[in-house]
Write a protein that holds these residues in place. Structure first.
Motif, PDB file in Angstrom:
ATOM      1  N   PHE A   1      46.560  43.020  51.745  1.00  0.00           N
ATOM      2  CA  PHE A   1      46.910  43.372  50.371  1.00  0.00           C
ATOM      3  C   PHE A   1      46.559  42.282  49.360  1.00  0.00           C
ATOM      4  CE2 PHE A   1      49.748  45.775  53.146  1.00  0.00           C
ATOM      5  CZ  PHE A   1      49.380  47.061  52.775  1.00  0.00           C
ATOM      6  N   GLN A   2      46.381  41.054  49.803  1.00  0.00           N
ATOM      7  CA  GLN A   2      46.037  39.945  48.907  1.00  0.00           C
ATOM      8  C   GLN A   2      44.532  39.772  48.733  1.00  0.00           C
ATOM      9  OE1 GLN A   2      48.018  36.880  51.212  1.00  0.00           O
ATOM     10  NE2 GLN A   2      49.522  36.599  49.579  1.00  0.00           N
ATOM     11  N   ARG A   3      43.761  40.296  49.643  1.00  0.00           N
ATOM     12  CA  ARG A   3      42.323  39.998  49.676  1.00  0.00           C
ATOM     13  C   ARG A   3      41.573  40.403  48.415  1.00  0.00           C
ATOM     14  NH1 ARG A   3      40.690  40.860  56.039  1.00  0.00           N
ATOM     15  NH2 ARG A   3      42.230  39.359  56.768  1.00  0.00           N
ATOM     16  N   GLY A   4      41.777  41.613  47.946  1.00  0.00           N
ATOM     17  CA  GLY A   4      41.065  42.073  46.750  1.00  0.00           C
ATOM     18  C   GLY A   4      41.388  41.242  45.527  1.00  0.00           C
ATOM     19  N   THR A   5      42.670  40.947  45.350  1.00  0.00           N
ATOM     20  CA  THR A   5      43.101  40.162  44.197  1.00  0.00           C
ATOM     21  C   THR A   5      42.522  38.757  44.239  1.00  0.00           C
ATOM     22  OG1 THR A   5      45.167  41.424  44.171  1.00  0.00           O
ATOM     23  CG2 THR A   5      45.123  39.370  42.919  1.00  0.00           C
ATOM     24  N   VAL A   6      42.548  38.130  45.408  1.00  0.00           N
ATOM     25  CA  VAL A   6      42.016  36.768  45.546  1.00  0.00           C
ATOM     26  C   VAL A   6      40.518  36.753  45.263  1.00  0.00           C
ATOM     27  CG1 VAL A   6      41.551  34.926  47.210  1.00  0.00           C
ATOM     28  CG2 VAL A   6      43.829  35.948  47.095  1.00  0.00           C
ATOM     29  N   LYS A   7      39.791  37.760  45.749  1.00  0.00           N
ATOM     30  CA  LYS A   7      38.338  37.830  45.473  1.00  0.00           C
ATOM     31  C   LYS A   7      38.074  37.954  43.983  1.00  0.00           C
ATOM     32  CE  LYS A   7      36.619  39.764  49.792  1.00  0.00           C
ATOM     33  NZ  LYS A   7      35.942  40.924  50.411  1.00  0.00           N
ATOM     34  N   GLU A   8      38.847  38.793  43.292  1.00  0.00           N
ATOM     35  CA  GLU A   8      38.660  38.982  41.850  1.00  0.00           C
ATOM     36  C   GLU A   8      38.961  37.697  41.071  1.00  0.00           C
ATOM     37  OE1 GLU A   8      40.793  42.381  40.361  1.00  0.00           O
ATOM     38  OE2 GLU A   8      40.043  43.642  41.982  1.00  0.00           O
ATOM     39  N   ILE A   9      40.048  37.030  41.430  1.00  0.00           N
ATOM     40  CA  ILE A   9      40.420  35.796  40.739  1.00  0.00           C
ATOM     41  C   ILE A   9      39.370  34.716  40.988  1.00  0.00           C
ATOM     42  CG2 ILE A   9      42.101  33.903  40.718  1.00  0.00           C
ATOM     43  CD1 ILE A   9      44.263  36.084  41.201  1.00  0.00           C
TER      44      ILE A   9
END
Length: 165
Positions: free
Chosen positions: A36-44
């Motif tokens: 669940f954290q992967r997409g957000t971390v990639k975007e940031i």
């Protein structure tokens, strides 16, 4: 010591209406994060890299600090910037060597023809992903670091034999 991301980013565009840098290929190591954290971390990570590249002058080598990590940037006059995001323990010389190698390999493969597409990851470059995994160990990327590591191991062997029992 860990590399969190590697990116090849185009900052110079043929179309004057495009101002923001575009990631030709951006690889982020999310292997230690939950699904669940992967997409957000990639975007940031993509946003931080884009911002740093936009503020780096052509021809500059730069190291910036962001939230306990270092962002290493090489911006070339050809319009491409290479970026390595690593923790503070990762050696600076090695980070710049990794960027240089990835950029040289990319330039050789694309033969100077860079996509002018405005979308991110418009030029997939599998060697960047391979480098992201392979160079987690700095000794694999830099011969001097490898020699230093071997020397330290060699020093430990005689001291183990000479230690009083």
């Amino acid at each position: 010591m860990k590399i969190h991301a590697l990116s090849l980013t185009r900052w110079k565009h043929e179309d004057a209406s495009t101002q923001e840098p575009v990631h030709l290929h951006c690889g982020v190591d999310v292997s230690q994060l939950s699904f669940f954290q992967r997409g957000t971390v990639k975007e940031i990570m993509a946003l931080v890299i884009r911002t740093c590249v936009a503020k780096t002058n052509p021809g500059d080598y730069q190291r910036l600090e962001h939230e306990g990590n270092y962002i290493y940037i090489i911006s070339r006059h050809s319009g491409i910037a290479g970026v390595c995001v690593a923790d503070t323990e990762y050696p600076q010389r090695v980070a710049f060597a990794v960027i240089t190698k990835v950029m040289d390999d990319f330039w050789e493969e694309c033969k100077g023809k860079i996509s002018q597409d405005k979308s991110d990851n418009c030029m997939p470059f599998p060697p960047l992903e391979k480098a992201l995994q392979e160079y987690q160990d700095p000794a694999k990327a830099d011969k001097i670091t490898k020699i230093q590591k071997d020397l330290e191991e060699t020093k430990q062997v005689p001291s183990a034999y000479l230690a009083p029992t």
